[in-house]
Design a protein around this motif. Structure first.
Motif, short mmCIF file in Angstrom:
data_model
loop_
_atom_site.label_atom_id
_atom_site.label_comp_id
_atom_site.label_asym_id
_atom_site.label_seq_id
_atom_site.Cartn_x
_atom_site.Cartn_y
_atom_site.Cartn_z
N MET A 187 0.73 -1.16 -0.28
CA MET A 187 0.13 0.12 0.20
C MET A 187 0.90 1.78 0.12
N ILE A 188 1.69 1.07 0.71
CA ILE A 188 3.18 2.44 0.57
C ILE A 188 3.04 2.69 -0.91
N ALA A 189 3.36 1.88 -2.05
CA ALA A 189 4.39 1.51 -2.44
C ALA A 189 3.57 2.28 -3.63
N LEU A 190 1.90 2.31 -3.08
CA LEU A 190 1.23 3.50 -4.27
C LEU A 190 2.02 4.98 -4.39
N VAL A 191 2.67 4.90 -3.03
CA VAL A 191 3.11 6.80 -3.38
C VAL A 191 4.91 6.75 -3.99
N PRO A 192 5.07 6.72 -4.65
CA PRO A 192 6.97 6.04 -4.28
C PRO A 192 7.97 7.39 -4.26
N ASP A 193 6.86 8.51 -3.90
CA ASP A 193 8.29 10.05 -2.74
C ASP A 193 8.26 9.14 -1.85
N LEU A 194 6.68 8.52 -0.93
CA LEU A 194 6.96 8.55 0.75
C LEU A 194 7.26 6.97 0.51
N HIS A 195 7.18 6.12 -0.48
CA HIS A 195 8.31 4.76 -0.05
C HIS A 195 9.47 5.04 -0.12
N ASP A 196 10.07 6.03 -0.64
CA ASP A 196 11.17 6.52 -0.73
C ASP A 196 11.73 6.70 0.29
N ILE A 197 10.84 7.69 1.39
CA ILE A 197 11.06 8.42 3.32
C ILE A 197 11.23 7.17 3.41
N VAL A 198 9.96 6.19 3.72
CA VAL A 198 10.03 4.77 4.82
C VAL A 198 11.14 4.53 3.96
N GLN A 199 11.61 3.61 3.06
CA GLN A 199 12.51 3.09 3.23
C GLN A 199 13.70 3.56 3.18
N HIS A 228 -4.62 11.27 -0.13
CA HIS A 228 -5.48 11.84 -0.94
C HIS A 228 -5.09 10.99 -2.43
N GLN A 229 -3.22 10.70 -2.04
CA GLN A 229 -2.68 10.32 -3.07
C GLN A 229 -3.59 8.43 -3.85
N ILE A 230 -4.24 8.01 -3.08
CA ILE A 230 -4.91 6.48 -2.42
C ILE A 230 -6.20 6.78 -2.69
N CYS A 231 -6.44 7.52 -2.81
CA CYS A 231 -8.62 7.44 -2.69
C CYS A 231 -8.81 6.88 -3.89
N ARG A 232 -7.66 7.36 -5.28
CA ARG A 232 -8.93 6.42 -6.06
C ARG A 232 -8.58 5.40 -6.18
N GLN A 233 -8.04 5.11 -5.75
CA GLN A 233 -7.99 3.11 -6.03
C GLN A 233 -9.50 2.18 -5.24
N ALA A 234 -9.97 2.12 -5.64
CA ALA A 234 -11.20 1.80 -6.02
C ALA A 234 -11.96 1.28 -4.05
N CYS A 235 -11.21 0.26 -3.61
CA CYS A 235 -10.48 -0.50 -2.74
C CYS A 235 -10.72 -0.01 -1.43
N VAL A 236 -9.53 1.18 -1.39
CA VAL A 236 -9.70 1.95 -0.62
C VAL A 236 -10.13 3.23 -0.39
N GLY A 237 -11.16 4.17 -0.99
CA GLY A 237 -11.41 5.24 -1.62
C GLY A 237 -12.02 5.59 -0.59
N ASP A 238 -13.57 4.81 -0.20
CA ASP A 238 -13.99 5.15 0.98
C ASP A 238 -13.50 5.53 2.50
N ALA A 239 -12.61 4.64 2.66
CA ALA A 239 -11.71 4.60 4.09
C ALA A 239 -10.70 6.04 3.77
N SER A 240 -10.07 5.80 2.23
CA SER A 240 -9.34 7.29 2.53
C SER A 240 -9.86 8.61 2.84
N ARG A 241 -10.73 8.68 1.81
CA ARG A 241 -11.72 9.79 1.95
C ARG A 241 -12.00 9.79 4.39
N ALA A 242 -12.87 9.22 4.96
CA ALA A 242 -13.29 8.98 5.92
C ALA A 242 -11.66 9.58 6.21
N ARG A 243 -10.99 8.73 6.65
CA ARG A 243 -9.17 9.18 6.96
C ARG A 243 -9.06 10.60 7.01
N ILE A 244 -9.00 11.30 5.80
CA ILE A 244 -8.81 13.01 5.60
C ILE A 244 -9.57 13.29 6.03
#
Length: 173
Positions: A1-13, A115-131
């Motif tokens: 899930m983190i790899a969906l946002v490459p810049d963030l993934h780099d920071i986490v790594q 915000h970056q991953i909310c377009r993913q159908a499987c996480v859209g609602d959960a992402s919007r709620a967390r935002i």
């Protein structure tokens, strides 16, 4: 899930070199922790399986990685001038200005991730709620009190975080 946002993934790594599993208070409660004295180490609970569990685990890992990221910045650039006690909506108690700034940074980063991953159908609602939940908590910070405790660099950093939160708010109602 983190790899969906490459810049963030780099920071986490870059910031996470070790992960220890900790228990939580129950299946609907996530626990995560990091210590500035142990750079690179994070402690997270493992939620249930499935997409929702993966999203919760990603949030815990990102959360602690961002604490380490900000700590590294603080070693190079002083962001606070005082340790005034300020109410933290996340801890629901007063914390130092640095602690509240950490919370602001971590949660704005998380809102940007969602915000970056909310377009993913499987996480859209959960992402919007967390935002929405994160932005509500950000809005409850006593900004004037926080800014009074910050250095000039800290003020610019804080302003950028609030600008990001405003952008996210305008894009998510």
């Amino acid at each position: 899930m983190i790899a969906l946002v490459p810049d963030l993934h780099d920071i986490v790594q870059q910031r996470v070199r070790g992960l220890a599993i900790v228990s939580s208070q129950g299946p609907d409660y996530d626990t995560s922790h990091s210590e500035p004295a142990w750079p690179g180490w994070i402690f997270v609970s493992i939620p249930g399986r499935g997409v929702r569990g993966a999203l919760r685990l990603a949030e815990g890992v990102i959360h602690e990685a961002m604490h380490h990221n900000l700590t590294a910045l603080e070693h190079q650039l002083p962001l606070t001038l005082s340790d005034d006690a300020i109410y933290s909506p996340w801890k629901q108690e007063t914390r130092t200005a640095s602690g509240v700034l950490h919370g602001l940074y971590v949660f704005v980063c998380l809102a940007a991730y969602f915000h970056q991953i909310c377009r993913q159908a499987c996480v859209g609602d959960a992402s919007r709620a967390r935002i929405a939940a994160i932005l509500e908590e950000v809005a409850s910070i006593d900004r004037a009190r926080l800014e009074a405790a910050l250095s000039e660099s800290g003020l610019r950093f804080c302003q950028a975080l609030y600008d990001s939160a405003m952008f996210l708010r305008s894009n998510h109602g």
